[in-house]
Design an enzyme around this catalytic site. Sequence first.
Site, PDB file in Angstrom:
ATOM      1  N   ASN A  13     -20.808 -22.486 -15.280  1.00 17.08           N
ATOM      2  CA  ASN A  13     -20.873 -22.456 -16.523  1.00 17.08           C
ATOM      3  C   ASN A  13     -20.547 -23.827 -17.310  1.00 17.08           C
ATOM      4  O   ASN A  13     -19.900 -24.418 -16.871  1.00 17.08           O
ATOM      5  CB  ASN A  13     -20.007 -21.359 -17.046  1.00 17.08           C
ATOM      6  CG  ASN A  13     -20.331 -19.955 -16.885  1.00 17.08           C
ATOM      7  OD1 ASN A  13     -21.622 -19.657 -16.535  1.00 17.08           O
ATOM      8  ND2 ASN A  13     -19.475 -19.049 -17.118  1.00 17.08           N
ATOM      9  N   ARG A  19     -23.184 -16.261 -12.237  1.00 17.28           N
ATOM     10  CA  ARG A  19     -22.988 -17.148 -11.263  1.00 17.28           C
ATOM     11  C   ARG A  19     -22.582 -16.284  -9.864  1.00 17.28           C
ATOM     12  O   ARG A  19     -23.043 -16.784  -8.725  1.00 17.28           O
ATOM     13  CB  ARG A  19     -21.417 -17.833 -11.549  1.00 17.28           C
ATOM     14  CG  ARG A  19     -21.596 -18.688 -12.537  1.00 17.28           C
ATOM     15  CD  ARG A  19     -20.417 -19.502 -13.038  1.00 17.28           C
ATOM     16  NE  ARG A  19     -19.606 -18.253 -13.760  1.00 17.28           N
ATOM     17  CZ  ARG A  19     -18.424 -18.444 -13.822  1.00 17.28           C
ATOM     18  NH1 ARG A  19     -17.464 -19.775 -14.010  1.00 17.28           N
ATOM     19  NH2 ARG A  19     -17.773 -17.424 -14.600  1.00 17.28           N
TER      20      ARG A  19
END
Length: 95
Positions: A38, A20
Site C-alpha cells: 500500500n 494485497r
Amino acid sequence: MELLRVHIYISGRVQGVFFRSHTQELAHKLGITGWVKNLDDGRVEIIAEGKETDLQKLIDWCWQGPPGARVDDVEIVYEEPTSEFRSFDIKYGKW
C-alpha cells in the site's frame, strides 16, 4: 522462458479490501515473484517478475481487483528483470 518485469500502480478504492493478500495469492498460483504494498496516497504498488502470459493475467486481474475494490486506473511500466526475488511478498510500512 523469457523473464519480464512490470511495475504496476493501481488507484481507486484498493486499500482496506484485501487487495494485497489477493494479489499475493494469485501471484503464487501463477509462479510470479516480487511484492505488493500500500502507498500513502491510497494506491497499491506491485513489482512482479514472471512469464509474459502470467504477468498479463495479473495485470488483467488488477483492473478488477478483489470483491469490494473499485479500480479507477492501472498504470503499468515495463522494466528490465533483475531476478532478485524468490517469492511474492506483501510489504508493510516504509520499505
